[in-house]
Design a protein around this motif. Structure first.
Motif, PDB file in Angstrom:
ATOM      1  N   HIS A 277      -2.041   8.100   8.046  1.00 43.23           N
ATOM      2  CA  HIS A 277      -1.169   8.565   9.128  1.00 43.23           C
ATOM      3  C   HIS A 277      -1.738   9.820   9.784  1.00 43.23           C
ATOM      4  O   HIS A 277      -1.750   9.932  11.029  1.00 43.23           O
ATOM      5  CB  HIS A 277       0.231   8.845   8.595  1.00 43.23           C
ATOM      6  CG  HIS A 277       1.111   9.540   9.587  1.00 43.23           C
ATOM      7  ND1 HIS A 277       1.580   8.920  10.728  1.00 43.23           N
ATOM      8  CD2 HIS A 277       1.583  10.826   9.627  1.00 43.23           C
ATOM      9  CE1 HIS A 277       2.310   9.775  11.424  1.00 43.23           C
ATOM     10  NE2 HIS A 277       2.327  10.944  10.778  1.00 43.23           N
ATOM     11  N   GLU A 278      -2.199  10.750   8.985  1.00 44.60           N
ATOM     12  CA  GLU A 278      -2.742  11.991   9.542  1.00 44.60           C
ATOM     13  C   GLU A 278      -3.942  11.704  10.442  1.00 44.60           C
ATOM     14  O   GLU A 278      -4.143  12.376  11.462  1.00 44.60           O
ATOM     15  CB  GLU A 278      -3.143  12.939   8.411  1.00 44.60           C
ATOM     16  CG  GLU A 278      -1.968  13.553   7.667  1.00 44.60           C
ATOM     17  CD  GLU A 278      -1.105  14.426   8.575  1.00 44.60           C
ATOM     18  OE1 GLU A 278      -1.675  15.192   9.395  1.00 44.60           O
ATOM     19  OE2 GLU A 278       0.134  14.325   8.487  1.00 44.60           O
ATOM     20  N   SER A 279      -4.726  10.685  10.075  1.00 45.08           N
ATOM     21  CA  SER A 279      -5.914  10.360  10.870  1.00 45.08           C
ATOM     22  C   SER A 279      -5.557   9.777  12.230  1.00 45.08           C
ATOM     23  O   SER A 279      -6.350   9.871  13.175  1.00 45.08           O
ATOM     24  CB  SER A 279      -6.797   9.363  10.111  1.00 45.08           C
ATOM     25  OG  SER A 279      -7.282   9.929   8.922  1.00 45.08           O
ATOM     26  N   HIS A 280      -4.381   9.165  12.343  1.00 46.18           N
ATOM     27  CA  HIS A 280      -4.064   8.414  13.561  1.00 46.18           C
ATOM     28  C   HIS A 280      -2.774   8.880  14.245  1.00 46.18           C
ATOM     29  O   HIS A 280      -2.319   8.243  15.194  1.00 46.18           O
ATOM     30  CB  HIS A 280      -3.946   6.923  13.236  1.00 46.18           C
ATOM     31  CG  HIS A 280      -5.180   6.333  12.644  1.00 46.18           C
ATOM     32  ND1 HIS A 280      -6.341   6.158  13.361  1.00 46.18           N
ATOM     33  CD2 HIS A 280      -5.445   5.902  11.379  1.00 46.18           C
ATOM     34  CE1 HIS A 280      -7.267   5.620  12.577  1.00 46.18           C
ATOM     35  NE2 HIS A 280      -6.749   5.461  11.365  1.00 46.18           N
ATOM     36  N   LYS A 281      -2.204   9.992  13.796  1.00 48.16           N
ATOM     37  CA  LYS A 281      -0.897  10.384  14.323  1.00 48.16           C
ATOM     38  C   LYS A 281      -0.940  10.777  15.791  1.00 48.16           C
ATOM     39  O   LYS A 281       0.102  10.811  16.458  1.00 48.16           O
ATOM     40  CB  LYS A 281      -0.309  11.512  13.485  1.00 48.16           C
ATOM     41  CG  LYS A 281      -1.093  12.816  13.525  1.00 48.16           C
ATOM     42  CD  LYS A 281      -0.423  13.842  12.620  1.00 48.16           C
ATOM     43  CE  LYS A 281      -1.182  15.178  12.644  1.00 48.16           C
ATOM     44  NZ  LYS A 281      -0.530  16.162  11.739  1.00 48.16           N
TER      45      LYS A 281
ATOM     46  N   PRO B 234       0.810  -1.228   0.000  1.00 54.14           N
ATOM     47  CA  PRO B 234       0.000   0.000   0.000  1.00 54.14           C
ATOM     48  C   PRO B 234       0.843   1.277   0.000  1.00 54.14           C
ATOM     49  O   PRO B 234       0.479   2.270  -0.648  1.00 54.14           O
ATOM     50  CB  PRO B 234      -0.823  -0.123   1.288  1.00 54.14           C
ATOM     51  CG  PRO B 234      -0.895  -1.586   1.546  1.00 54.14           C
ATOM     52  CD  PRO B 234       0.431  -2.122   1.109  1.00 54.14           C
ATOM     53  N   HIS B 235       1.964   1.270   0.731  1.00 56.05           N
ATOM     54  CA  HIS B 235       2.785   2.480   0.817  1.00 56.05           C
ATOM     55  C   HIS B 235       3.310   2.873  -0.558  1.00 56.05           C
ATOM     56  O   HIS B 235       3.359   4.067  -0.901  1.00 56.05           O
ATOM     57  CB  HIS B 235       3.948   2.247   1.783  1.00 56.05           C
ATOM     58  CG  HIS B 235       4.562   3.510   2.293  1.00 56.05           C
ATOM     59  ND1 HIS B 235       4.315   4.009   3.553  1.00 56.05           N
ATOM     60  CD2 HIS B 235       5.398   4.402   1.696  1.00 56.05           C
ATOM     61  CE1 HIS B 235       4.976   5.134   3.717  1.00 56.05           C
ATOM     62  NE2 HIS B 235       5.645   5.394   2.605  1.00 56.05           N
TER      63      HIS B 235
ATOM     64  N   VAL C   6      -2.032   6.536   2.070  1.00 60.16           N
ATOM     65  CA  VAL C   6      -1.330   6.170   3.305  1.00 60.16           C
ATOM     66  C   VAL C   6      -0.933   7.417   4.092  1.00 60.16           C
ATOM     67  O   VAL C   6      -0.877   7.385   5.329  1.00 60.16           O
ATOM     68  CB  VAL C   6      -0.102   5.272   3.022  1.00 60.16           C
ATOM     69  CG1 VAL C   6      -0.516   3.986   2.336  1.00 60.16           C
ATOM     70  CG2 VAL C   6       0.959   5.987   2.222  1.00 60.16           C
ATOM     71  N   GLU C   7      -0.685   8.512   3.395  1.00 58.94           N
ATOM     72  CA  GLU C   7      -0.414   9.763   4.112  1.00 58.94           C
ATOM     73  C   GLU C   7      -1.655  10.197   4.887  1.00 58.94           C
ATOM     74  O   GLU C   7      -1.563  10.642   6.048  1.00 58.94           O
ATOM     75  CB  GLU C   7       0.001  10.852   3.121  1.00 58.94           C
ATOM     76  CG  GLU C   7       0.284  12.207   3.754  1.00 58.94           C
ATOM     77  CD  GLU C   7       1.480  12.196   4.687  1.00 58.94           C
ATOM     78  OE1 GLU C   7       1.502  13.008   5.642  1.00 58.94           O
ATOM     79  OE2 GLU C   7       2.392  11.370   4.478  1.00 58.94           O
TER      80      GLU C   7
END
Length: 596
Positions: A210-214, A198-199, A206-207
C-alpha cells in the motif's frame, strides 16, 4: 519472480496413497465403477482421468484418451496428468482461507464464528476507503455461501487477451445488494480471496504494498496492488498451504511455465481436434487457475475429508451435510438420489469447474467416499462428470436396474441416470454403453413404468396418479431424449383390464402392444400409442415357454420380426405376439442387468 515460490523441486516423487484392492472396501465393485466411467467417457472427450477415494485410500482410478494429441505432443492422459481445475479451484482456495482462519485467527471464536467478520478491512487500504459504503455488511460467510449480493460478470478477469482485467473492480464499484440474501454463484465471490489471504497471512508485506502505491488512485491503484497481492497469494499456496497436503510435487498454477512440455494436458475444442491450447497466467487464480492431476485431487480429498489437518470437522459438516447446496459453504452443486436410505440424505454436494475446454469435478459420495475427475474437451461438462461419478458409485454398490426395449436394429437397456446402453437380445451392452440421456425435464426414472421403441423413436410410458385415479401417459423421442418429438400425452388401455394389470408395453413400426397379467396368464392387445386397444379390440392369451407362467416374465420387447419374452431364469423366447416361442426358445440373456 514466480518461480521463487516453487518450494519443492519438480523432480521429487509425489507422495500418493497406495491403490487398495476391492477387498479393502467389499461394498464397492471397483471393476463396475471403473467400467462405468470408461464406458461413459471414452471417445466423448479428448482425454480423461478419475479416482475414487475412501478412508482407506485411493481405491480406484482410471484414465483414457490424450492429454496432448498425437500431432500436438502425443501424451496419453494418465492419473498423474496435470490439468486445469476450472472452478474446482474455488474449493481449494476456500479451504486455504478456512485453514488460515484457524492458524491465524482474525477474531475471537471458532473458524465458523470468524466467518461472520465483515470483509472490508481485509482489502488493500486504498480499496477499503473507496468501497467501504459499497460493501457494508458483507462477510466472509456471505462470499463462501455465494450470497454476497455482488454482481457477477461474463468478463474474464485473468485471461482477457486485451489486458482489460477490470471485472472484479467493476463488481466492487457496483457494490453489494442485500448481502446474505438469495444465492447467486459467481466468480467474484472467490476472486476476492486474492486480497484476503495475503492480507491475513502477510500483514507487513501488504502494508508495504500500500505504501508503494498509495499515490495512485482508481484503476491504477487497483491494478498495481492486485498484481502484487497475487504474487503473495501464489507464495502462500506454494510455501504454506500445499506443503500441508503434499510431500512431493505440488499442484501448479502455470503448467506451461512450471512443467515439462509433455507434463500437462492441453485443452481441445472437441475429441477430434489435433491442436490444443494451454495457459500460463504467471500466478495463482483463486477462482479458476489451479492445476492438478487426479492423484493430487485424491490426495487433497484424503487430507480434507478424513483429517483435521486443514479444517475443523464442524466446518466440513457445514460444507457437506446440508439439505441443499445453496446452503453449503463453498460447494456449488449437487447430485440427487435416494439410493442410500441408510445415509439419511438424498443430496450429495459437488464442486464443478469448466474453463475453455477443461472440466473437473470434486464430489462427496455416500459412505464417506469422494470422487474426482478431469477432462480436457468441453463435450463432457463438469455436471456430466459429477453425474457420472455418482451413478458409477451407485452402479458399483446397489446397482442400476434396467428397463428393456428393442427395434429392428438394436436392443436397448435404460438405467436410472438416465443412461442408455445398446446391444443384442443376449447382451444389451455389446455395442454401446452408458450414453447419457433424458426422459422428461426434471423427471425421475422411478416414475417411468415402461420404455419401448420402434425404428423411428423411443417411447416412455408413465402411470400417473391424479384425483381421478391412475392414467397412462406417454412421451416420445430419440433414445437419449425421450420427449423431444412428442411431449407427454394421454393413452388408454383395454377396458377389460386395469392399469394394475398392465405389466409391459412394447412397440414396433406397425403398432404398440399392451401385455396384461391376470393371475398366471399373460394376455396381449395392440393399438396406437394413444389407444393401446385400437388395433386389436380383443386381447388374446399368450403361450409361453414350457413351465413358464405370467409371473415368470420380467420383460417384453418387440421389433418388426418378432416379440421377445424374457424370463426370471435368465432365458428368453421369441416369436409371434400370441406365441412368442415359435422362433427362439431357452436362449440365455444378460438377466443381471435388471438387478444391477
Amino acid at each position: 519472480m514466480f518461480f521463487a515460490f516453487r518450494a519443492v523441486a519438480l523432480g521429487l516423487t509425489l507422495s500418493v496413497l497406495s491403490i487398495h484392492s476391492a477387498a479393502a472396501d467389499p461394498d464397492v465393485s471397483i471393476s463396475r465403477f471403473n467400467d462405468f466411467l470408461h464406458d461413459r467417457l471414452d471417445g466423448r472427450t479428448k482425454g480423461y482421468a478419475f479416482a475414487l477415494v475412501s478412508p482407506e485410500g485411493r481405491i480406484a482410478e482410471g484414465s483414457g484418451g490424450y492429454a496432448q494429441a498425437p500431432g500436438d505432443g502425443n501424451v496419453r492422459f494418465s492419473p498423474t496428468t496435470v490439468s486445469n481445475l476450472g472452478s474446482v479451484s474455488k474449493l481449494i482456495s476456500s479451504v486455504a482461507l478456512l485453514n488460515l482462519l484457524r492458524e491465524q485467527p482474525i477474531a475471537d471464536g471458532t473458524v465458523n464464528e470468524q466467518l461472520d467478520t465483515e470483509v472490508i478491512d481485509y482489502l488493500p487500504k486504498g480499496l477499503q476507503n473507496r468501497f467501504r459504503d459499497k460493501l457494508d455488511g458483507l462477510t466472509f460467510r456471505h462470499l463462501l455461501l455465494h450470497r454476497s449480493g455482488l454482481r457477477g460478470f461474463s468478463g474474464d478477469e485473468d485471461f482477457d487477451p486485451t489486458g482489460d482485467r477490470t471485472t472484479l473492480e467493476h463488481a466492487l464499484a457496483l457494490g453489494t445488494s442485500n448481502p446474505g440474501g438469495s444465492y447467486q454463484y459467481n466468480n467474484e465471490n472467490i476472486s476476492l480471496l486474492r486480497f484476503f489471504i495475503p492480507h491475513i497471512a502477510y500483514p507487513t508485506q501488504v502494508e508495504a504494498i500500500h505504501e508503494s502505491h498509495k499515490s495512485k488512485t482508481g484503476t491504477a491503484y487497483f491494478d498495481a496492488v492486485r498484481d502484487e497481492y497475487q504474487i503473495l497469494l501464489t507464495g502462500y499456496l506454494y510455501n504454506v498451504f500445499f506443503p500441508k497436503i503434499y510431500n512431493g510435487q505440488f499442484p501448479v498454477c502455470s503448467p506451461k511455465l512450471e512443467l515439462p512440455a509433455n507434463g500437462y494436458a492441453k485443452a481441445y475444442d472437441s475429441p477430434g481436434d489435433s491442436t490444443g491450447r494451454d495457459f500460463a497466467p504467471g500466478y495463482c487464480i483463486p477462482q479458476g487457475g489451479i492445476n492438478m492431476s487426479v492423484r493430487q485431487m485424491a490426495r487433497f480429498a484424503r487430507v480434507y475429508g478424513y483429517s483435521t489437518t486443514l479444517i475443523p470437522s464442524g466446518i466440513r459438516k457445514r460444507m457437506e451435510d446440508v439439505g441443499h447446496y445453496t446452503n453449503a459453504l463453498v460447494f456449488n452443486g449437487q447430485q440427487n438420489g435416494d439410493h442410500f436410505p441408510e445415509e439419511g440424505r438424498e443430496n450429495w454436494v459437488d464442486h464443478g469447474g469448466s474453463f475453455r475446454g477443461y472440466s473437473a469435478v470434486f464430489i462427496r459420495l455416500p459412505h464417506n467416499h469422494y470422487g474426482v475427475a478431469l477432462v480436457n474437451s468441453p463435450h463432457v461438462s463438469s455436471d456430466d462428470l459429477g453425474h457420472a461419478l455418482y451413478y458409477a458409485y451407485v452402479y458399483a454398490t446397489v446397482g442400476l436396474p434396467a428397463k428393456l426395449s428393442a427395434n429392428d436394429r438394436h436392443h436397448f437397456a435404460y438405467r436410472e441416470g438416465t443412461y442408455v446402453t445398446r446391444g443384442s437380445s443376449r447382451n444389451h451392452e455389446s455395442t454401446r454403453k452408458f450414453q447419457r440421456g433424458s426422459i422428461l425435464p426434471g423427471g425421475d426414472f422411478d416414475d417411468v413404468f415402461e420404455i419401448s421403441a420402434n425404428d423411428r423413436m423411443h417411447f416412455a410410458w408413465f402411470k400417473v396418479r391424479n384425483h381421478l385415479g391412475y392414467r397412462l401417459m406417454v412421451s416420445a423421442g430419440p433414445s437419449n431424449d425421450i420427449d423431444r418429438t412428442r411431449q407427454l400425452y394421454a393413452s388408454t388401455i383395454d377396458p377389460d383390464f386395469t392399469l394394475d394389470q398392465l405389466a409391459f408395453i412394447s412397440s414396433n413400426d406397425e403398432m404398440h402392444f399392451a401385455w396384461y397379467r391376470h393371475d398366471d396368464t399373460l394376455y396381449v392387445g395392440a393399438g396406437a400409442s394413444d389407444n393401446l386397444a385400437s388395433r386389436r379390440p380383443n386381447t388374446v392369451p399368450v403361450t409361453l415357454s414350457h413351465g413358464k407362467t405370467a409371473q415368470n416374465v420380467v420383460a417384453i420387447t418387440s421389433n418388426d420380426r418378432m416379440h421377445f419374452v424374457f424370463y426370471d431364469d435368465c432365458t428368453y423366447s421369441a416369436g409371434r405376439s400370441d406365441r412368442p416361442i415359435t422362433q427362439r426358445e431357452n436362449v440365455s440373456w444378460d438377466c443381471e442387468i435388471l438387478q444391477r
